[in-house]
Design a protein around this motif. Structure first.
Motif, PDB file in Angstrom:
ATOM      1  N   LEU A 192      -0.456 -30.477 -19.335  1.00 40.76           N
ATOM      2  CA  LEU A 192       0.529 -30.759 -20.382  1.00 40.76           C
ATOM      3  C   LEU A 192      -0.113 -30.876 -21.741  1.00 40.76           C
ATOM      4  O   LEU A 192       0.470 -30.501 -22.762  1.00 40.76           O
ATOM      5  CB  LEU A 192       1.253 -32.072 -20.068  1.00 40.76           C
ATOM      6  N   ALA A 193      -1.304 -31.435 -21.789  1.00 42.09           N
ATOM      7  CA  ALA A 193      -1.971 -31.703 -23.059  1.00 42.09           C
ATOM      8  C   ALA A 193      -3.476 -31.677 -22.844  1.00 42.09           C
ATOM      9  O   ALA A 193      -3.963 -31.696 -21.707  1.00 42.09           O
ATOM     10  CB  ALA A 193      -1.542 -33.071 -23.609  1.00 42.09           C
ATOM     11  N   ASP A 210      -0.561 -30.931 -27.471  1.00 42.90           N
ATOM     12  CA  ASP A 210       0.125 -30.250 -26.370  1.00 42.90           C
ATOM     13  C   ASP A 210      -0.562 -28.936 -26.017  1.00 42.90           C
ATOM     14  O   ASP A 210      -1.420 -28.430 -26.740  1.00 42.90           O
ATOM     15  CB  ASP A 210       1.613 -30.073 -26.674  1.00 42.90           C
ATOM     16  N   ARG A 211      -0.177 -28.410 -24.888  1.00 39.69           N
ATOM     17  CA  ARG A 211      -0.844 -27.238 -24.325  1.00 39.69           C
ATOM     18  C   ARG A 211      -0.810 -26.028 -25.254  1.00 39.69           C
ATOM     19  O   ARG A 211      -1.748 -25.211 -25.239  1.00 39.69           O
ATOM     20  CB  ARG A 211      -0.221 -26.895 -22.978  1.00 39.69           C
ATOM     21  N   TRP A 522       0.158 -29.760 -15.107  1.00 40.72           N
ATOM     22  CA  TRP A 522      -0.309 -30.997 -14.518  1.00 40.72           C
ATOM     23  C   TRP A 522      -0.504 -32.106 -15.552  1.00 40.72           C
ATOM     24  O   TRP A 522      -0.709 -31.832 -16.750  1.00 40.72           O
ATOM     25  CB  TRP A 522      -1.621 -30.756 -13.788  1.00 40.72           C
ATOM     26  N   ASP A 523      -0.471 -33.357 -15.073  1.00 42.20           N
ATOM     27  CA  ASP A 523      -0.787 -34.511 -15.904  1.00 42.20           C
ATOM     28  C   ASP A 523      -2.267 -34.497 -16.299  1.00 42.20           C
ATOM     29  O   ASP A 523      -3.114 -33.941 -15.590  1.00 42.20           O
ATOM     30  CB  ASP A 523      -0.538 -35.812 -15.139  1.00 42.20           C
ATOM     31  N   PRO A 540       2.768 -35.786 -24.964  1.00 47.74           N
ATOM     32  CA  PRO A 540       2.941 -36.344 -23.617  1.00 47.74           C
ATOM     33  C   PRO A 540       1.806 -35.928 -22.689  1.00 47.74           C
ATOM     34  O   PRO A 540       1.391 -34.762 -22.685  1.00 47.74           O
ATOM     35  CB  PRO A 540       4.273 -35.757 -23.160  1.00 47.74           C
ATOM     36  N   ILE A 541       1.321 -36.865 -21.906  1.00 53.67           N
ATOM     37  CA  ILE A 541       0.188 -36.617 -21.021  1.00 53.67           C
ATOM     38  C   ILE A 541       0.571 -36.729 -19.548  1.00 53.67           C
ATOM     39  O   ILE A 541      -0.262 -36.536 -18.678  1.00 53.67           O
ATOM     40  CB  ILE A 541      -0.964 -37.591 -21.321  1.00 53.67           C
ATOM     41  N   LYS A 542       1.846 -37.025 -19.274  1.00 47.69           N
ATOM     42  CA  LYS A 542       2.288 -37.218 -17.900  1.00 47.69           C
ATOM     43  C   LYS A 542       3.693 -36.667 -17.733  1.00 47.69           C
ATOM     44  O   LYS A 542       4.534 -36.816 -18.605  1.00 47.69           O
ATOM     45  CB  LYS A 542       2.269 -38.711 -17.549  1.00 47.69           C
TER      46      LYS A 542
END
Length: 543
Positions: A192-193, A210-211, A522-523, A540-542
């Motif tokens: 995700l990040a 973010d990605r 993925w987280d 966001p990381i999760k």
């Protein structure tokens, strides 16, 4: 392969399995330390050692090739292979949510959890080796930091080169930027990040972006590499430097020229665009960007960076696990070929007979230990040593680290098929099949409409790119890994169903509906966050 011992450093985007620091009383170019990076031999050994960052101590599992674990995760998520065992978390990575049999019986996975719930429950340092989230994150940031240190060393005035110093220095810089582009590409395509870390010092940075920003950073580093490659020419100094920094199992006496290297980057840039959007979300501009980059991408005759068997037989299944079939197959018995992969080869495809064989009935995998119906197959890979897929005339074998000509051709094929030129796209599919000696009849000129042409593309990306690291990316962007309730899943996928479900004596290969319900991205692993928490304002990381 000689082990190059590298010093470790903890920094943002890199929390090591175990932090170690070695200090030497004298400079040894074969055991690089910060001091040895002021010598030509030392910096070359350090550049070669980027590959050694694939090898690390895994909690409770010992020294392992974590890039192999990463590639295995992708193959499991893409339903090329499966593992019913919990080692390295592989059993949980492939935990299909539900399988519906032809008679309508719905069989939930025995854990009773979605993949999201399961993987998040093991996202901790306490989970040890079964924390699947940590592997790709760690190996990519290992390589990124190694590249940062290499770039820093190359800017040090104390480092002097003999002879053609400019070629040596710029080849090493290009090598560093290539690996940074590669590492950021993988992070941005899986999490995700991530953290953008271009610092050689041991600083921390909790600014998770973010990605998409990570992919942009990959592109930036690839562009830096391209600029350097455009100024390089093949000469004795270039060839000697590439021989020094590329391991023999990667090189096989095939020097990647600056032009080949550049084309490899353009193919990877096309991949980054293609695989990070669902097909339905791709815009005309996206497709044009894929085509533009792929048109400058790999040619059939190009050499690429690869990993696999050493021509001197020093890198087989027992040495560092760089073998393309590490732990895959009946002999290794850790991962097995998916029934759905074999199903996607046409019966007359020569690659099916060359690469796969039916196991003896007693060796079939049928819901082992009651862990799920997806863990079942009648098939094993034919070992490379026995002339299986990717075997050369001397039964050695390698696979690309990044993209291949076949992948590049299939990206152009998909562009053509989805943008009104079906026949051109089918022609490229035929070309790939001929290149891999499939023996299949050509599909160009047979009057296929869009749906049928896309199916040929799907089959070829599945079969022709087996173990090339794109199976999960494809399943994600095609919507296969989405819940059935959201239009995802796979209908008609062959599952080896135990007789207890079918009132028969023997297991039956039956067409079922598989509801994967996997995470798209993925987280961030908790192994990172425990030491480098996300700052306020981070992405966001999760999930």
């Amino acid at each position: 392969m000689k082990r190059f011992i590298l010093y470790s450093i903890a920094c943002c985007g890199l929390v090591l399995f175990a932090c170690k620091k070695t200090s030497l009383n004298q400079i040894n170019p074969n055991d690089p330390t910060p001091e040895s990076l002021t010598t030509e031999d030392g910096v070359q050994a350090f550049a070669l050692g980027i590959f050694q960052k694939w090898i690390a101590d895994v909690p409770s599992a010992g020294e392992s090739n974590i890039m192999v674990m990463v590639q295995t995760n992708h193959s499991i998520l893409g339903d090329e292979i499966f593992s019913p065992y919990g080692n390295w978390g592989w059993r949980y990575v492939g935990q299909v949510d539900q399988i519906t049999l032809p008679n309508g019986t719905a069989v939930r996975n025995p854990l009773g959890k979605t993949l999201k719930e399961q993987l998040q429950s093991t996202n901790s340092r306490q989970a040890g080796e079964i924390n699947s989230f940590m592997y790709e994150w760690n190996v990519c940031y290992f390589m990124n930091v190694q590249a940062n240190l290499l770039l820093s060393a190359l800017e040090n005035s104390a480092l002097q080169f003999t002879g053609d110093a400019a070629t040596k220095r710029n080849t090493l810089k290009a090598w560093a930027y290539w690996w940074k582009g590669f590492a950021y590409s993988r992070i941005g395509s899986m999490y995700l990040a991530g953290v953008i870390n271009n610092d050689a010092n041991s600083t921390t940075n909790g600014n998770f972006v973010d990605r998409n920003a990570i992919i942009a950073e990959a592109d930036k580093n690839f562009e830096s590499c391209l600029t350097l490659l455009n100024g390089l020419t093949v000469n004795e100094t270039y060839n000697a430097m590439m021989t020094a920094i590329v391991p023999s199992f990667n090189r096989n006496d095939q020097i990647v020229t600056p032009q080949m290297w550049a084309r490899q980057i353009y193919s990877y840039k096309a991949r980054n665009i293609l695989v990070n959007k669902k097909v339905a979300a791709m815009t005309a501009a996206d497709w044009t960007a894929v085509q533009t980059n792929a048109n400058k991408g790999l040619l059939k005759t190009d050499y690429t960076f690869r990993f696999g068997m050493d021509p001197n037989s020093t890198n087989d299944l027992t040495a560092a696990f760089f073998h393309p079939y590490t732990l895959v197959g009946e002999a290794q018995a850790f991962t097995f070929v998916s029934e759905r992969l074999v199903q996607d080869y046409k019966p007359t495809d020569a690659r099916l007979a060359k690469g796969f064989e039916v196991m003896a009935t007693g060796n079939w995998q049928v819901n082992p230990r009651g862990r799920g119906l997806q863990f079942g197959t009648r098939w094993a890979v034919v070992p490379i040593e026995a002339g299986g897929l990717y075997a050369t005339n001397d039964n050695q074998g390698t696979v690309p680290i990044g993209c291949s000509w076949e992948e590049n051709a299939l990206m152009l094929a998909e562009y053509g098929i989805r943008n009104g030129n079906i026949e051109a796209g089918l022609g490229l599919i035929d070309e790939v099949r001929d290149f891999q000696a499939s023996g299949l009849a050509h599909v160009q000129g047979t009057g296929l409409a869009l749906t049928a042409a896309l199916e040929e593309l799907r089959l070829e990306r599945r079969g022709g790119l087996f173990l090339r690291g794109v199976a999960f990316y494809d399943a994600r962007r095609w919507g296969v890994t989405a819940p059935v309730s959201a239009g995802g899943g796979r209908k008609g996928g062959i599952v080896l169903v135990p007789g207890s479900y079918t009132n028969t004596t023997n297991p039956q290969p039956l067409p079922c509906t598989l509801d994967y319900n996997y995470l798209d991205y993925w987280d961030v692993p908790q192994n990172e966050l425990d030491f480098n928490g996300a700052l306020t304002g981070s992405a966001p990381i999760k999930n």
